[in-house]
Design an enzyme around this catalytic site. Structure first.
Site, mmCIF file in Angstrom:
data_model
loop_
_atom_site.group_PDB
_atom_site.id
_atom_site.type_symbol
_atom_site.label_atom_id
_atom_site.label_comp_id
_atom_site.label_asym_id
_atom_site.label_seq_id
_atom_site.Cartn_x
_atom_site.Cartn_y
_atom_site.Cartn_z
ATOM 1 N N GLU A 70 -51.729 68.523 23.342
ATOM 2 C CA GLU A 70 -53.100 68.548 22.835
ATOM 3 C C GLU A 70 -53.870 67.314 23.315
ATOM 4 O O GLU A 70 -55.062 67.397 23.607
ATOM 5 C CB GLU A 70 -53.116 68.608 21.305
ATOM 6 N N TYR A 107 -82.256 66.395 15.265
ATOM 7 C CA TYR A 107 -81.022 67.162 15.487
ATOM 8 C C TYR A 107 -80.384 66.745 16.802
ATOM 9 O O TYR A 107 -79.161 66.604 16.896
ATOM 10 C CB TYR A 107 -81.277 68.659 15.558
ATOM 11 N N GLU A 148 -58.606 65.587 10.138
ATOM 12 C CA GLU A 148 -59.115 64.885 8.967
ATOM 13 C C GLU A 148 -59.752 63.550 9.395
ATOM 14 O O GLU A 148 -60.828 63.194 8.920
ATOM 15 C CB GLU A 148 -57.980 64.626 7.961
ATOM 16 N N LYS A 192 -60.624 74.051 14.249
ATOM 17 C CA LYS A 192 -59.738 74.022 15.405
ATOM 18 C C LYS A 192 -59.312 75.471 15.683
ATOM 19 O O LYS A 192 -58.286 75.934 15.184
ATOM 20 C CB LYS A 192 -58.538 73.123 15.074
#
Length: 120
Positions: A21, A53, A73, A99
């Site tokens: 990953e 934005y 997290e 994810k």
């Protein structure tokens, strides 16, 4: 309570507990809710009276891709901290990090975390 919503921001990054990953990366999807008072902008119709934005998206992309973290997290916390630090008109932020391609042997739409942080 007024909200600015950025939904489905897709960012390619290198987060995860598995070595592949951090080497290959993957797409993450981030939903952001900014709690702000947009009363002045509603009356003035002036972008300077609100939270941009475009600027928030640049901030989130920058901090989300600056480091490689094991946990989403941690990614969510870094995003929340940065938004609250850089945009003084935001008094609460709600961050969801999704994810969709987490390497698990299961069928799912996405896994993710949601955090809500207030300006202290």
């Amino acid at each position: 309570m007024d909200k600015i919503i950025i939904n489905g921001l897709e960012i390619f990054a290198f987060h995860g507990v598995n070595p592949e990953e951090k080497e290959q990366g993957q797409s993450f999807v981030i939903d952001i809710i900014l709690y702000v008072n947009i009363n002045k902008a509603c009356r003035s119709d002036n972008v300077l009276d609100t939270v941009s934005y475009a600027k928030v998206i640049k901030t989130v992309t920058r901090v989300f891709t600056a480091e490689k973290y094991d946990l989403i997290e941690k990614c969510a916390q870094v995003v929340a901290d940065s938004v609250l630090s850089e945009y003084q008109d935001v008094f609460r932020v709600d961050i969801t990090v999704k994810k969709p391609n987490a390497p698990m042997n299961a069928k799912f739409n996405w896994v993710g975390v949601n955090i809500v942080r207030d300006r202290l």
